[in-house]
Design an enzyme around this catalytic site. Structure first.
Site, PDB file in Angstrom:
ATOM      1  N   CYS A 116     -24.523 -71.051  91.075  1.00 38.70           N
ATOM      2  CA  CYS A 116     -24.664 -70.134  92.220  1.00 38.70           C
ATOM      3  C   CYS A 116     -25.710 -70.579  93.241  1.00 38.70           C
ATOM      4  O   CYS A 116     -25.781 -70.010  94.328  1.00 38.70           O
ATOM      5  CB  CYS A 116     -24.965 -68.724  91.717  1.00 38.70           C
ATOM      6  SG  CYS A 116     -23.583 -68.049  90.804  1.00 38.70           S
ATOM      7  N   HIS A 256     -28.008 -64.686  97.556  1.00 40.24           N
ATOM      8  CA  HIS A 256     -26.797 -64.872  96.750  1.00 40.24           C
ATOM      9  C   HIS A 256     -26.372 -63.510  96.221  1.00 40.24           C
ATOM     10  O   HIS A 256     -27.219 -62.704  95.825  1.00 40.24           O
ATOM     11  CB  HIS A 256     -27.095 -65.839  95.601  1.00 40.24           C
ATOM     12  CG  HIS A 256     -26.002 -65.871  94.583  1.00 40.24           C
ATOM     13  ND1 HIS A 256     -24.703 -66.170  94.921  1.00 40.24           N
ATOM     14  CD2 HIS A 256     -26.003 -65.609  93.247  1.00 40.24           C
ATOM     15  CE1 HIS A 256     -23.952 -66.099  93.835  1.00 40.24           C
ATOM     16  NE2 HIS A 256     -24.708 -65.762  92.807  1.00 40.24           N
ATOM     17  N   ASN A 286     -19.083 -61.596  93.201  1.00 41.70           N
ATOM     18  CA  ASN A 286     -19.836 -62.846  93.131  1.00 41.70           C
ATOM     19  C   ASN A 286     -18.853 -64.011  93.314  1.00 41.70           C
ATOM     20  O   ASN A 286     -18.069 -64.310  92.417  1.00 41.70           O
ATOM     21  CB  ASN A 286     -20.554 -62.927  91.782  1.00 41.70           C
ATOM     22  CG  ASN A 286     -21.405 -64.176  91.655  1.00 41.70           C
ATOM     23  OD1 ASN A 286     -21.346 -65.078  92.484  1.00 41.70           O
ATOM     24  ND2 ASN A 286     -22.199 -64.236  90.598  1.00 41.70           N
TER      25      ASN A 286
HETATM   26  O1  UT7 Z   1     -24.588 -65.417  89.777  1.00 42.47           O
HETATM   27  C1  UT7 Z   1     -25.379 -66.185  88.976  1.00 42.47           C
HETATM   28  C2  UT7 Z   1     -26.205 -65.536  87.987  1.00 42.47           C
HETATM   29  N1  UT7 Z   1     -25.695 -64.336  87.386  1.00 42.47           N
HETATM   30  C3  UT7 Z   1     -26.346 -63.192  87.541  1.00 42.47           C
HETATM   31  O2  UT7 Z   1     -27.303 -63.119  88.279  1.00 42.47           O
HETATM   32  C4  UT7 Z   1     -25.886 -61.993  86.735  1.00 42.47           C
HETATM   33  C5  UT7 Z   1     -27.063 -61.340  86.065  1.00 42.47           C
HETATM   34  N2  UT7 Z   1     -26.719 -60.248  85.181  1.00 42.47           N
HETATM   35  C6  UT7 Z   1     -26.209 -59.066  85.630  1.00 42.47           C
HETATM   36  O3  UT7 Z   1     -25.962 -58.917  86.822  1.00 42.47           O
HETATM   37  C7  UT7 Z   1     -26.045 -57.934  84.659  1.00 42.47           C
HETATM   38  O4  UT7 Z   1     -26.652 -58.282  83.435  1.00 42.47           O
HETATM   39  C8  UT7 Z   1     -24.547 -57.549  84.383  1.00 42.47           C
HETATM   40  C9  UT7 Z   1     -23.958 -56.898  85.609  1.00 42.47           C
HETATM   41  C10 UT7 Z   1     -23.750 -58.796  84.008  1.00 42.47           C
HETATM   42  C11 UT7 Z   1     -24.470 -56.538  83.234  1.00 42.47           C
HETATM   43  O5  UT7 Z   1     -25.266 -55.397  83.540  1.00 42.47           O
HETATM   44  P1  UT7 Z   1     -26.339 -54.850  82.496  1.00 42.47           P
HETATM   45  O6  UT7 Z   1     -26.945 -53.683  83.106  1.00 42.47           O
HETATM   46  O7  UT7 Z   1     -27.243 -55.998  82.120  1.00 42.47           O
HETATM   47  O8  UT7 Z   1     -25.415 -54.417  81.292  1.00 42.47           O
HETATM   48  P2  UT7 Z   1     -25.434 -54.930  79.772  1.00 42.47           P
HETATM   49  O9  UT7 Z   1     -24.860 -56.291  79.673  1.00 42.47           O
HETATM   50  O10 UT7 Z   1     -26.777 -54.677  79.187  1.00 42.47           O
HETATM   51  O11 UT7 Z   1     -24.433 -53.903  79.125  1.00 42.47           O
HETATM   52  C12 UT7 Z   1     -24.735 -52.500  79.044  1.00 42.47           C
HETATM   53  C13 UT7 Z   1     -23.572 -51.802  78.387  1.00 42.47           C
HETATM   54  C14 UT7 Z   1     -23.107 -52.451  77.099  1.00 42.47           C
HETATM   55  O12 UT7 Z   1     -22.694 -51.424  76.216  1.00 42.47           O
HETATM   56  P3  UT7 Z   1     -23.663 -50.912  75.049  1.00 42.47           P
HETATM   57  O13 UT7 Z   1     -23.991 -52.085  74.205  1.00 42.47           O
HETATM   58  O14 UT7 Z   1     -24.880 -50.343  75.755  1.00 42.47           O
HETATM   59  O15 UT7 Z   1     -22.841 -49.861  74.360  1.00 42.47           O
HETATM   60  C15 UT7 Z   1     -21.907 -53.239  77.515  1.00 42.47           C
HETATM   61  O16 UT7 Z   1     -20.977 -53.425  76.468  1.00 42.47           O
HETATM   62  O17 UT7 Z   1     -22.445 -51.815  79.255  1.00 42.47           O
HETATM   63  C16 UT7 Z   1     -21.318 -52.350  78.567  1.00 42.47           C
HETATM   64  N3  UT7 Z   1     -20.488 -53.051  79.535  1.00 42.47           N
HETATM   65  C17 UT7 Z   1     -19.553 -52.428  80.276  1.00 42.47           C
HETATM   66  N4  UT7 Z   1     -19.152 -51.160  80.323  1.00 42.47           N
HETATM   67  C18 UT7 Z   1     -18.186 -50.838  81.205  1.00 42.47           C
HETATM   68  C19 UT7 Z   1     -20.522 -54.369  79.879  1.00 42.47           C
HETATM   69  N5  UT7 Z   1     -19.607 -54.614  80.825  1.00 42.47           N
HETATM   70  C20 UT7 Z   1     -19.000 -53.428  81.094  1.00 42.47           C
HETATM   71  C21 UT7 Z   1     -17.995 -53.040  81.980  1.00 42.47           C
HETATM   72  N6  UT7 Z   1     -17.626 -51.736  82.003  1.00 42.47           N
HETATM   73  N7  UT7 Z   1     -17.394 -53.904  82.829  1.00 42.47           N
END
Ligand code: UT7
Length: 329
Positions: A116, A256, A286
């Site tokens: 990215c 980004h 993204n």
């Molecule tokens: O572009 C280059 C670099 N990349 C980035 O900068 C991305 C950086 N990371 C992020 O933007 C975030 O970590 C994400 C958007 C990918 C995820 O958000 P988060 O707030 O970190 O969520 P998480 O991964 O901690 O997941 C929280 C919960 C989980 O459920 P439990 O374990 O709390 O029950 C996931 O299973 O949300 C769940 N989850 C979803 N729920 C509904 C993960 N994806 C989804 C989804 N819909 N699409």
């Protein structure tokens, strides 16, 4: 003799027509529009559909639009560099294919892979060819068909990414505009958190790697998020400090577009108000290497000569960077 700088003399973007909404994703995986909006800020993304279409087709469309609007003859382009993580093929470079499709017959071309941050690394590299006087017309492309490496059964990643391309024309100037300063960094130990596991020399494609879904994006969201928030904010603050720029001096932050929360944190750290931040993640998601040129393209009408603009990115690798640009037109 006055210093030669690389000025941005044009920018253009291209997005495929098909729009994949959060509503449609709700029918594909266990997710909700509410989750996607609150955690990422994404409402919809564009997806390239059609037999035989690839990253180079989007890149070529962006370049053709750029050359037309800047009145540039394709045969006068000296150098083409394409930032991509989704090349048409492992080799040859997608930049070569775009050059062929857009008629840039006399250009020397190659790709850069910095995930990215690729567009920033490419702009920095391209600017050096201009500053040394080696080349006069350089086309920088950021193009990614993220849908080609996205697992649409994995809700953690499939809601995040979209397809698009952007192109930027760099030319020499002796005026006090253009690419003024840049910072770039990498930390290869971050590779474990964000990568595509198979398809390279470490793990060549096989039935097993396909069955194990190892040709898709793998991301551990939370650790990547933590690094992204700090690195993108730090590097943006650093480029301001070392150039004695205050928030009042900045016309726009062009971050980004990976997550609205990362963008907000970067703007807060810089002390820059939301009205000065280019944000279109809601409509495109993204798009990896295309996010920054897509923003510049959409805001082009509002930009004025002399505007101070900070470009900032963080990506897989890990990679990060920032560029201070003085708008040239
Ligand atoms: O572009 C280059 C670099 N990349 C980035 O900068 C991305 C950086 N990371 C992020 O933007 C975030 O970590 C994400 C958007 C990918 C995820 O958000 P988060 O707030 O970190 O969520 P998480 O991964 O901690 O997941 C929280 C919960 C989980 O459920 P439990 O374990 O709390 O029950 C996931 O299973 O949300 C769940 N989850 C979803 N729920 C509904 C993960 N994806 C989804 C989804 N819909 N699409």
């Amino acid at each position: 003799m006055s210093k030669i700088r690389a000025k941005i003399s044009g920018v253009h973007g291209w997005v495929p027509p098909y729009i994949l909404t959060n509503k449609e994703l709700e029918t594909m995986v266990e997710t909700t529009d509410e989750w996607i909006m609150t955690r990422t800020g994404i409402r919809e993304r564009h997806i390239l559909k059609g037999e035989g279409l690839a990253t180079s087709d989007m890149g070529a469309e962006a370049v053709k639009g750029l050359l037309e609007k800047t009145g540039t003859n394709p045969e006068d382009v000296d150098l083409v560099i394409c930032a991509t993580v989704t090349p048409d093929m492992t080799f040859p470079a997608t930049a070569n294919i775009i050059s062929d499709k857009a008629g840039m017959k006399n250009a020397f071309s190659f790709d850069i892979n910095a995930a990215c941050s690729g567009l920033l690394f490419t702009l920095i590299t391209a600017s050096k060819y201009v500053e040394t006087g080696m080349y006069k017309k350089v086309v920088v492309i950021g193009a990614d068909m993220m849908s080609s490496i996205t697992d649409y059964t994995a809700r953690e990643t499939c809601v995040l990414f979209g397809d698009a391309a952007g192109a930027i024309l760099l030319e020499p100037t002796t005026e006090d505009v253009g690419i003024m300063d840049s910072i770039a960094g990498t930390d290869g130990s971050g590779r474990n958190y964000l990568h595509m596991k198979s398809g390279g020399s470490l793990s060549p494609p096989s039935h097993e790697t396909v069955d194990a879904k190892e040709h898709f994006i793998y991301q551990e969201g939370q650790p990547v998020f933590k690094f992204a928030v700090t690195r993108m904010a730090d590097v943006s603050a650093e480029i301001m400090e070392r150039n004695n720029l205050t928030a009042d001096d900045i016309s726009y932050l062009v971050p980004h577009q990976a997550n609205l929360r990362i963008i907000d944190a970067t703007a807060r750290r810089m002390g820059v108000g939301k009205e000065k931040v280019m944000i279109n993640i809601d409509r495109y998601g993204n798009t990896t290497d295309a996010t920054i040129p897509l923003c510049l393209w959409e805001w082009e009408d509002k930009l004025k000569k002399g505007d101070n603009i900070i470009l900032a990115a963080f990506g897989g690798g890990f990679t990060w960077g920032s560029i201070w640009v003085k708008w040239a037109y």
